[in-house]
Write a protein that holds these residues in place. Sequence first.
Motif, PDB file in Angstrom:
ATOM      1  N   ASN A 168       0.840  -1.194   0.000  1.00 25.53           N
ATOM      2  CA  ASN A 168       0.000   0.000   0.000  1.00 25.53           C
ATOM      3  C   ASN A 168       0.877   1.246   0.000  1.00 25.53           C
ATOM      4  N   GLY A 169       0.630   2.135  -0.964  1.00 27.06           N
ATOM      5  CA  GLY A 169       1.450   3.327  -1.087  1.00 27.06           C
ATOM      6  C   GLY A 169       2.650   3.146  -1.981  1.00 27.06           C
ATOM      7  N   GLY A 226      -3.110   5.235   1.279  1.00 22.63           N
ATOM      8  CA  GLY A 226      -2.757   3.845   1.544  1.00 22.63           C
ATOM      9  C   GLY A 226      -1.450   3.709   2.301  1.00 22.63           C
ATOM     10  N   ALA A 227      -0.480   4.564   1.973  1.00 23.17           N
ATOM     11  CA  ALA A 227       0.817   4.520   2.651  1.00 23.17           C
ATOM     12  C   ALA A 227       0.710   4.937   4.111  1.00 23.17           C
ATOM     13  N   LEU A 228      -0.283   5.793   4.419  1.00 20.18           N
ATOM     14  CA  LEU A 228      -0.399   6.338   5.772  1.00 20.18           C
ATOM     15  C   LEU A 228      -1.353   5.552   6.673  1.00 20.18           C
ATOM     16  N   GLN A 230      -3.295   2.571   5.814  1.00 18.93           N
ATOM     17  CA  GLN A 230      -3.633   1.191   5.479  1.00 18.93           C
ATOM     18  C   GLN A 230      -2.397   0.320   5.668  1.00 18.93           C
ATOM     19  N   THR A 232       0.297  -2.786   5.703  1.00 18.44           N
ATOM     20  CA  THR A 232       0.794  -3.809   4.784  1.00 18.44           C
ATOM     21  C   THR A 232       1.666  -4.780   5.566  1.00 18.44           C
ATOM     22  N   CYS A 243      -2.863  -7.143   3.079  1.00 20.15           N
ATOM     23  CA  CYS A 243      -3.400  -5.888   3.599  1.00 20.15           C
ATOM     24  C   CYS A 243      -4.153  -6.084   4.910  1.00 20.15           C
ATOM     25  N   GLY A 257       2.426   1.588   7.022  1.00 23.18           N
ATOM     26  CA  GLY A 257       1.043   2.025   7.131  1.00 23.18           C
ATOM     27  C   GLY A 257       0.406   1.685   8.471  1.00 23.18           C
ATOM     28  N   ASP A 259      -2.809   0.610  10.715  1.00 22.34           N
ATOM     29  CA  ASP A 259      -3.992  -0.227  10.469  1.00 22.34           C
ATOM     30  C   ASP A 259      -5.249   0.529  10.914  1.00 22.34           C
TER      31      ASP A 259
END
Length: 288
Positions: A168-169, A226-228, A230, A232, A243, A257, A259
């Motif tokens: 993600n990201g 997504g990088a922040l 969500q 991974t 994810c 990331g 959760d």
Amino acid sequence: MKPFSSISIILGIFTATLIARRGLRRKSLSPLGAATAWIVGFLSISCGARGFVLLMFYQIGTLATKYRKDLKLAKDGDAQRSSVRGPSQVLACSAIAVICSFIHAVYLGEEQAIDFQTAKIQSILACIVVSHHATCLADTLASELGILSKAKPFLLIAPWQQVPPGTNGGVTLMGFFWSLVGGLFMGLGTLFMDKLSGIHNTRPWEMMIFSSLCGLLGSVLDSFLGALVQATYYDKDTKLVYCNKKDAPKMAVHIGGADILTNAQVNFASVLVASLFGGLVLAPSIFQ
């Protein structure tokens, strides 16, 4: 095509049924996802011919998801599960467009050419819908085709840091390219449906520039979120990313990331912001 006329309702029922049945048969939609897609498809087309553009997104997105699935399964632990869309995924990529189209149909009538001088509210709603479609397809193509890039992805918020494919990201130049292409496709789809509907003076070059930029900006925003927010997880043994912690093997480690949000929630948030920005800020400056 007049909204909620006999022809639009018949086309809505027929097309929505076709899409839902096809999604079930090809296992790209869960049963609840198919039911949700039917409602979305019916309302979209009943509101006007531009509703077919949303169905174009579904079809192109499904083809991209199925393309080289074997390679994706070797990189992304969630690839098998994410290829089957449920109701939350369907709504994340359709709710905003359906709401705006419905408001336009009920309060403003038939779809019109985009003209911020003579039809400002109609143009804002139409551009929010175009931006929505562009963002959704751009993100889908960037994710589904960008992961096939031979270049190793780098983290959007830390470009010097390389990450495993599917993180993600994580982004690639190929992903950026497909974001632009996805946005362009939705602009071309809108122009095509307007041509069939007899809507003139849509300003094709402005539409293609607008939809392409919306696609790229929306995809970048999705990767940023997504990088922040969500998480991974990465399994070093199988070299697969996940994810969701509950789906990841016990030995998988958290590599980035927080959760906080699910994939569908990140998609909805990025689509919402990109759609509003596109319709309220970007469109008036391009279509001036």
